[in-house]
Design a protein around this motif. Sequence first.
Motif, short mmCIF file in Angstrom:
data_model
loop_
_atom_site.label_atom_id
_atom_site.label_comp_id
_atom_site.label_asym_id
_atom_site.label_seq_id
_atom_site.Cartn_x
_atom_site.Cartn_y
_atom_site.Cartn_z
N PRO A 1 0.84 -1.21 0.00
CA PRO A 1 0.00 0.00 0.00
C PRO A 1 0.87 1.26 0.00
CG PRO A 1 -0.75 -1.58 1.65
CD PRO A 1 0.56 -2.09 1.14
N GLN A 2 0.37 2.29 -0.62
CA GLN A 2 1.09 3.55 -0.74
C GLN A 2 0.40 4.61 0.11
OE1 GLN A 2 3.82 4.52 -2.43
NE2 GLN A 2 3.63 6.73 -2.26
N ILE A 3 1.21 5.34 0.89
CA ILE A 3 0.71 6.44 1.71
C ILE A 3 1.31 7.74 1.19
CG2 ILE A 3 0.61 7.46 4.02
CD1 ILE A 3 1.02 4.63 5.16
N ALA A 4 0.47 8.74 0.98
CA ALA A 4 0.94 10.08 0.64
C ALA A 4 0.90 10.93 1.90
CB ALA A 4 0.07 10.70 -0.44
N VAL A 5 2.07 11.32 2.39
CA VAL A 5 2.15 12.17 3.58
C VAL A 5 2.03 13.62 3.13
CG1 VAL A 5 3.53 12.87 5.56
CG2 VAL A 5 3.62 10.49 4.75
N CYS A 6 0.94 14.27 3.51
CA CYS A 6 0.64 15.63 3.06
C CYS A 6 1.02 16.66 4.12
CB CYS A 6 -0.83 15.76 2.71
SG CYS A 6 -1.33 14.78 1.28
N ILE A 7 1.75 17.67 3.69
CA ILE A 7 2.18 18.76 4.57
C ILE A 7 1.71 20.07 3.96
CG2 ILE A 7 4.14 19.91 5.66
CD1 ILE A 7 5.75 17.30 4.99
N CYS A 8 0.88 20.80 4.69
CA CYS A 8 0.50 22.15 4.28
C CYS A 8 1.41 23.12 5.02
CB CYS A 8 -0.96 22.41 4.62
SG CYS A 8 -2.11 21.31 3.78
N THR A 9 2.01 24.04 4.28
CA THR A 9 3.01 24.90 4.91
C THR A 9 2.83 26.36 4.50
OG1 THR A 9 5.40 25.10 5.35
CG2 THR A 9 4.75 24.64 3.08
N LEU B 1 -8.31 25.31 1.44
CA LEU B 1 -7.93 25.18 0.04
C LEU B 1 -6.56 24.53 -0.11
CD1 LEU B 1 -9.11 28.63 -1.39
CD2 LEU B 1 -10.18 26.39 -1.75
N THR B 2 -5.67 24.81 0.83
CA THR B 2 -4.34 24.21 0.77
C THR B 2 -4.40 22.73 1.04
OG1 THR B 2 -3.49 26.33 1.56
CG2 THR B 2 -1.96 24.49 1.54
N ARG B 3 -5.24 22.31 1.98
CA ARG B 3 -5.41 20.87 2.22
C ARG B 3 -5.98 20.20 0.97
NH1 ARG B 3 -4.04 20.09 7.29
NH2 ARG B 3 -4.73 21.51 8.95
N ASN B 4 -6.94 20.85 0.34
CA ASN B 4 -7.52 20.29 -0.88
C ASN B 4 -6.48 20.17 -1.99
OD1 ASN B 4 -10.01 20.14 0.39
ND2 ASN B 4 -10.73 22.10 -0.44
N LYS B 5 -5.61 21.16 -2.08
CA LYS B 5 -4.54 21.12 -3.08
C LYS B 5 -3.60 19.94 -2.82
CE LYS B 5 -3.65 23.72 -5.90
NZ LYS B 5 -3.91 23.75 -7.37
N ALA B 6 -3.28 19.69 -1.56
CA ALA B 6 -2.43 18.56 -1.22
C ALA B 6 -3.08 17.24 -1.63
CB ALA B 6 -2.13 18.57 0.28
N ILE B 7 -4.38 17.11 -1.36
CA ILE B 7 -5.09 15.88 -1.71
C ILE B 7 -5.11 15.68 -3.22
CG2 ILE B 7 -7.36 14.76 -1.68
CD1 ILE B 7 -7.79 16.28 1.02
N PHE C 1 5.80 5.07 1.09
CA PHE C 1 5.19 6.39 1.25
C PHE C 1 5.93 7.44 0.42
CE2 PHE C 1 8.43 6.52 4.54
CZ PHE C 1 8.84 7.85 4.59
N SER C 2 5.17 8.43 0.06
CA SER C 2 5.70 9.60 -0.63
C SER C 2 5.29 10.84 0.17
CB SER C 2 5.17 9.68 -2.06
OG SER C 2 3.76 9.77 -2.05
N ILE C 3 5.76 12.00 -0.26
CA ILE C 3 5.48 13.25 0.46
C ILE C 3 4.91 14.26 -0.53
CG2 ILE C 3 6.46 15.14 1.83
CD1 ILE C 3 8.70 13.21 2.66
N VAL C 4 3.89 14.98 -0.08
CA VAL C 4 3.34 16.10 -0.84
C VAL C 4 3.45 17.35 0.03
CG1 VAL C 4 1.31 17.11 -1.95
CG2 VAL C 4 1.72 14.64 -2.10
N VAL C 5 4.09 18.39 -0.48
CA VAL C 5 4.17 19.66 0.24
C VAL C 5 3.33 20.67 -0.53
CG1 VAL C 5 5.67 21.55 0.99
CG2 VAL C 5 6.47 19.17 1.16
N ALA C 6 2.27 21.15 0.14
CA ALA C 6 1.40 22.17 -0.45
C ALA C 6 1.74 23.51 0.21
CB ALA C 6 -0.05 21.82 -0.23
N ASP C 7 2.30 24.41 -0.58
CA ASP C 7 2.77 25.71 -0.10
C ASP C 7 1.66 26.74 -0.26
OD1 ASP C 7 4.24 27.88 0.72
OD2 ASP C 7 5.87 27.59 -0.72
N ASN C 8 1.27 27.37 0.85
CA ASN C 8 0.22 28.39 0.79
C ASN C 8 0.79 29.80 0.62
OD1 ASN C 8 -2.74 29.20 2.82
ND2 ASN C 8 -2.46 29.15 0.61
N ASP C 9 2.05 29.85 0.25
CA ASP C 9 2.73 31.12 0.00
C ASP C 9 2.89 31.28 -1.51
OD1 ASP C 9 4.26 33.39 -0.05
OD2 ASP C 9 6.04 32.47 0.84
#
Length: 301
Positions: free
Chosen positions: A6-14, A79-85, A39-47
Motif C-alpha cells: 500500500p502507498q501512503i501520501a504524507v501531506c504537509i500544508c506549509t 484550500l491548501t489541504r484540498n490542493k495537497a489531496i 510512502f511519498s510526500i506532498v508539500v502544499a505551499d500556501n505562499d
Amino acid sequence: MMNPSPQIAVCICTYKRLAFLKRLLDELAAQETLGLFTFSIVVADNDQSQSAKAVVDEFAARSDISIKYCVEPRQNIALTRNKAIENAHGEFVAFIDDDEFPTKRWLLALFTTCNEYDVDGVLGPVKPHFDEPPPKWVVTGRFYDRPTYPTGFIIDWRKGRTGNTLLKKRLFETEAQPFRPEFRTGEDQDFFRRMIEQGHVFAWCNEALAYEVVPPIRWNRSFMLRRALLRGAVSRVHPTSGASAVLKSAIAAPIYAAALPLALVMGQGRFMSCLVSLCDHLGRLLASLGINPISDAYVTD
C-alpha cells in the motif's frame, strides 16, 4: 504475483515555516515501515511566492523518498489541504502539520492501527516541544497540552484533527472540496463531522506520537488572545453553532470577565486560561453581530 505494498501520501500544508519544514522532512526520511507500505510526500505551499520550494528541492536532491511540491496561492488552509489531496497518490493520505515532527514509528503505528481496527482513519497524539524553556505559566496553564485516549478509542467529530492523521484515500473521492474554504480554522473538525455523519469510523492510536514545536511567539499573550478570537469567530460558520451557542457565550463572557481578578490572584497560568476562554466567547458574539474581530487569514507563526 504478490500485491504491491500500500502507498501512503504524507501531506504537509506549509506557510513560511522553512526551518520547521526542514526538520519535519528530515524526520520523515527516518520513518520505519518494516516493508508493510511505501510512502511519498506532498508539500502544499500556501505562499504564492513559493518560499518553501528551495527546502523541498534540497530534500529531493538528497533523499530517495518521492516528494511533490505544489502551490495554493489563495491564503486559506482548507484550500491548501484540498490542493495537497489533489496531488496525493495511493491508498492512504496522512496529514502532519509543518510545525510538527514525528517519532520514527509514527506512520507505522497509524497504518497498523488502521488495519487492526478496520477503520476509515486513525488519529494520534501531538505533544508540545519547546526548543527554548517557556515561562512557568505556559506550562502550568497547559495551553499546548492536548487530550489523549487509549489505542482503539473511537473518536467523535469534536476530537477530529488533521495534525496527526492517516485517512483512507477513498474518503476524498466523493467531495469536490473535502475541506470547506469558509473555515479559516476548524476545517478539520468540520470534515470529520461530515464523514462521521456519513457512517465513517475513526480510531485513536496513542503510539503514533508527533511533537508540535512551540516557539516563543506562541506564548506571547496577544498572539494567544488573537487566536482565541479567531477560533470563536469561525465557530459561527459551523452548522452546529446555532442560537444556543450564541446564548451560551452571552452568559459565559461576563462570567469569565468577572472571574479575571480572582484568576489573576491564582497566578498567570489561571489568569491567561480565563482570558483565552473569554476571547473565545467574545469572538463568537462579535461574529454573530457581523463583526470580524480578526481580519488575518491565519493567526500563526
